[in-house]
Scaffold this active site. Structure first.
Site, mmCIF file in Angstrom:
data_model
loop_
_atom_site.group_PDB
_atom_site.id
_atom_site.type_symbol
_atom_site.label_atom_id
_atom_site.label_comp_id
_atom_site.label_asym_id
_atom_site.label_seq_id
_atom_site.Cartn_x
_atom_site.Cartn_y
_atom_site.Cartn_z
ATOM 1 N N PRO A 54 0.818 -1.191 0.003
ATOM 2 C CA PRO A 54 0.177 -0.055 -0.127
ATOM 3 C C PRO A 54 0.922 1.238 -0.153
ATOM 4 C CG PRO A 54 -0.219 -1.232 2.090
ATOM 5 C CD PRO A 54 0.594 -2.068 1.179
ATOM 6 N N GLU A 55 0.562 2.316 -0.818
ATOM 7 C CA GLU A 55 1.296 3.370 -0.844
ATOM 8 C C GLU A 55 0.110 4.615 -0.261
ATOM 9 O OE1 GLU A 55 3.303 4.181 -4.671
ATOM 10 O OE2 GLU A 55 3.313 2.038 -4.969
ATOM 11 N N HIS A 66 -3.697 -15.998 8.073
ATOM 12 C CA HIS A 66 -2.567 -14.784 8.575
ATOM 13 C C HIS A 66 -3.453 -13.778 9.313
ATOM 14 C CE1 HIS A 66 0.199 -16.909 6.087
ATOM 15 N NE2 HIS A 66 -0.567 -16.676 4.682
ATOM 16 N N ARG A 92 3.054 -11.287 5.400
ATOM 17 C CA ARG A 92 4.476 -11.303 5.238
ATOM 18 C C ARG A 92 4.871 -10.808 6.822
ATOM 19 N NH1 ARG A 92 6.606 -9.274 -0.369
ATOM 20 N NH2 ARG A 92 8.534 -9.601 0.847
ATOM 21 N N ARG A 107 17.604 17.513 -3.430
ATOM 22 C CA ARG A 107 18.054 16.177 -3.225
ATOM 23 C C ARG A 107 19.348 15.740 -4.183
ATOM 24 N NH1 ARG A 107 15.018 15.731 0.854
ATOM 25 N NH2 ARG A 107 15.323 13.430 1.048
#
Ligand SMILES: [Zn+2]
Length: 278
Positions: free
Chosen positions: A2-3, A95, A114, A157
């Site tokens: 997910p972003e 899970h 995970r 950056r």
């Protein structure tokens, strides 16, 4: 994984579903999901009897506020999902790591194959002591910024644009999918240097960051075959149907009709149009 848009969709879902509910019990199956604690009780005790009063987001961290001023922090990690369930009779998905049962009925379940995701409770002041939360960069869904200020930050950056966009200390929550989509919309290549942009390109890039993330939320996130994202109700997002380049290798660019290519960049796939992205 997910972003930012997927986590924002989840925040909005949680806001509607769990605010006002009181925690009756908490069941922890996997200690990995509460790895900041040695014992389950340390995590469950501060939650039992508390009411959820609001849901905020900081980067990809969900902050569920409790009525005693503490905060339940949830990070979905690579594959974490939050799902509502009607009650105890609904079978547990494989899970399932944590189950929160409400006094009003219903459950909030945390499923994480995970186990890179996690949950913990902290004070509001304590949030800034959490290493991962203390240094998050700007949040384009929350705070507007002038494009020239953005231009200064991006130039500082001195990096290729894709890794610059994915640097969590610069912008929080952009990953592999949205960085490719943002750069295509901006008409810039992934390896264009961040300190080599014209003012016009800076403007285009900033607009693309905001618009692509907002579109991601509007279409309720991207759900792709691998580690598929689903919302609180188990439904997929549809932003993948609007992807311009991501996972479209060999297909024609929707802007210039030439062919979208894929390149491996530090082990991950990068999709772009070599013709209209410069
Ligand atoms: Zn193109």
């Amino acid at each position: 994984m997910p972003e930012l848009p997927e986590v924002e969709v989840m925040r909005r879902d949680l806001e509607k579903e769990v605010v006002g509910r009181k925690v009756k019990s908490v069941e922890v199956n996997g200690m990995r999901s509460i790895r900041r604690y040695r014992q389950r009780k340390q995590f469950t005790d501060p939650l039992i009897g508390r009411k959820f009063t609001g849901v905020e987001r900081r980067g990809k961290y969900l902050l569920v506020k409790l009525d005693d001023g503490e905060v339940l922090v949830i990070h979905l990690g690579m594959s974490g999902q939050l799902r509502r369930a009607a009650g105890t009779k609904e079978p547990l998905a494989k899970h399932t790591q944590v189950v929160i049962t409400f006094t009003q009925g219903g459950q909030l379940r945390f499923i994480d194959p995970r186990t890179f995701g996690e949950m913990f409770v902290t004070s509001v002041e304590g949030i800034n002591d959490v290493e991962e939360l203390a240094h998050l960069g700007l949040d384009p869904l929350e705070h507007a910024m002038s494009w020239d200020r953005f231009g200064d930050l991006v130039a500082q950056r001195h990096a290729k644009l894709k890794p610059a966009l994915m640097d969590q200390k610069f912008i929080a929550g952009i990953g592999n999918i949205y960085s490719d989509e943002i750069l295509h919309q901006a008409g810039l290549r992934w390896d264009h240097m961040s300190d080599d942009l014209t003012p016009e390109e800076v403007r285009r890039l900033y607009r693309a960051v905001v618009e692509v993330l907002q579109d991601g939320v509007k279409y309720r996130g991207s759900s792709l075959a691998d580690e598929q994202y689903v919302d609180l109700h188990g439904k997929k997002g549809s932003y993948q149907d609007h992807h311009q380049v991501y996972a479209r290798e060999g297909e024609s660019c929707l802007r210039c009709r030439k062919t979208v290519v894929r390149e491996k960049v530090s082990g991950r796939s990068t999709f772009f149009c070599p013709y209209c992205q410069v």
